[in-house]
Write a protein that holds these residues in place. Structure first.
Motif, PDB file in Angstrom:
ATOM      1  N   SER A 158       0.755  -1.240   0.000  1.00 15.00           N
ATOM      2  CA  SER A 158       0.000   0.000   0.000  1.00 15.00           C
ATOM      3  C   SER A 158       0.783   1.285   0.000  1.00 15.00           C
ATOM      4  N   TYR A 167      -8.008   1.964   3.581  1.00 16.26           N
ATOM      5  CA  TYR A 167      -6.694   2.384   4.060  1.00 16.26           C
ATOM      6  C   TYR A 167      -6.712   3.850   4.470  1.00 16.26           C
ATOM      7  N   PHE A 216      -3.888   6.893   5.897  1.00 17.45           N
ATOM      8  CA  PHE A 216      -2.472   7.234   6.030  1.00 17.45           C
ATOM      9  C   PHE A 216      -2.331   8.584   6.717  1.00 17.45           C
ATOM     10  N   TYR A 241       0.546  11.551   6.956  1.00 12.74           N
ATOM     11  CA  TYR A 241       1.802  12.078   6.434  1.00 12.74           C
ATOM     12  C   TYR A 241       2.135  13.385   7.141  1.00 12.74           C
ATOM     13  N   TYR A 262       0.219   3.977   8.717  1.00 10.47           N
ATOM     14  CA  TYR A 262      -0.994   3.733   7.976  1.00 10.47           C
ATOM     15  C   TYR A 262      -1.773   2.563   8.556  1.00 10.47           C
TER      16      TYR A 262
END
Lengths: 115, 114
Positions: free
Chosen positions: A101, B31, B33, B35, B48
């Motif tokens: 991913s 998913y 994430f 950052y 993540y």
């Protein structure tokens, strides 16, 4: 490990001129490849992506990119730049294996457009 | 769809205080994430999640950073105690289950620790 290199930190072009932003990647197989654009104070917006098929990919805002396996490149192009294209552009690579991913981003190229 | 929603947009806090950043991903995205973006380091992946489970937190800089995803529609990134070097823009992104679709980013939280 995957990696991305954007060799140009800053590019200046005149409005109406053509544009090419360079991106080289490192990955052991055929990767997923992306270009994102970030305007000041904004998040990243997806311009286009490649993951299989035709190596010339069309995106939004008149941008296109070409995947060249032999050169490990995925350069972004636009035939005629508009002042509103001034922004930072990021190339990214992701693993093309199942649900792997993580995207790895390049350091970005800042585009300045002169009138 | 409203996209990925982050709050607050801006946060100014004093060194030593606890900071909590929030993210609501796109519905149906598997998913999520986190950052961090700075001039010096560019975009760094912190952590993540897949289906609310943390998969890779190797980018979390120190124990002062923690992230949770209690359900599919909410995640937090907490810094305790905060330090001036944590000043950055923090982005949340989400994507569907197949990698070819790319991420959708939120507008980010600009954190300033004074």
């Amino acid at each position: 490990a995957q990696s991305v290199t954007q060799p140009d930190i800053h590019i200046t072009v005149s409005e109406g001129a053509s544009l090419e932003l360079r991106c080289n990647y490192s990955y052991g197989a055929t990767p997923y490849l992306f270009w994102y654009v970030q305007s000041p104070g904004q998040g990243l917006q997806l311009l286009l992506k490649y993951f299989s098929g035709d190596t010339l990919v069309q995106g939004i805002k008149g941008f296109e990119a070409e995947f060249k396996r032999s050169q490990s490149s995925f350069n972004l192009r636009k035939p005629s730049v508009h002042w509103s294209d001034a922004a930072e552009y990021f190339c990214a690579v992701g693993a093309n294996t199942g649900t792997a991913s993580k995207l790895t981003f390049g350091t970005g190229t800042r585009l300045q457009v002169t009138l | 769809d409203a996209g990925v929603i982050q709050s607050p947009r801006h946060e100014v806090t004093e060194m030593g205080q606890e900071v909590t950043l929030r993210c609501k991903p796109i519905s149906g995205h598997d998913y999520l994430f986190w950052y961090r973006q700075t001039m010096m380091r560019g975009l760094e992946l912190l952590i993540y999640f897949n289906n609310n489970v943390p998969i890779d937190d190797s980018g979390m800089p120190e124990d002062r950073f923690s992230a949770k995803m209690p359900n599919a529609s909410f995640s937090t990134l907490k810094i305790q105690p905060s330090e001036p070097r944590d000043s950055a823009v923090y982005f949340c992104a989400s994507r569907p289950g197949q990698g070819g679709y790319g991420y959708t980013f939120g507008s980010g939280t600009r954190l300033t620790v004074v």
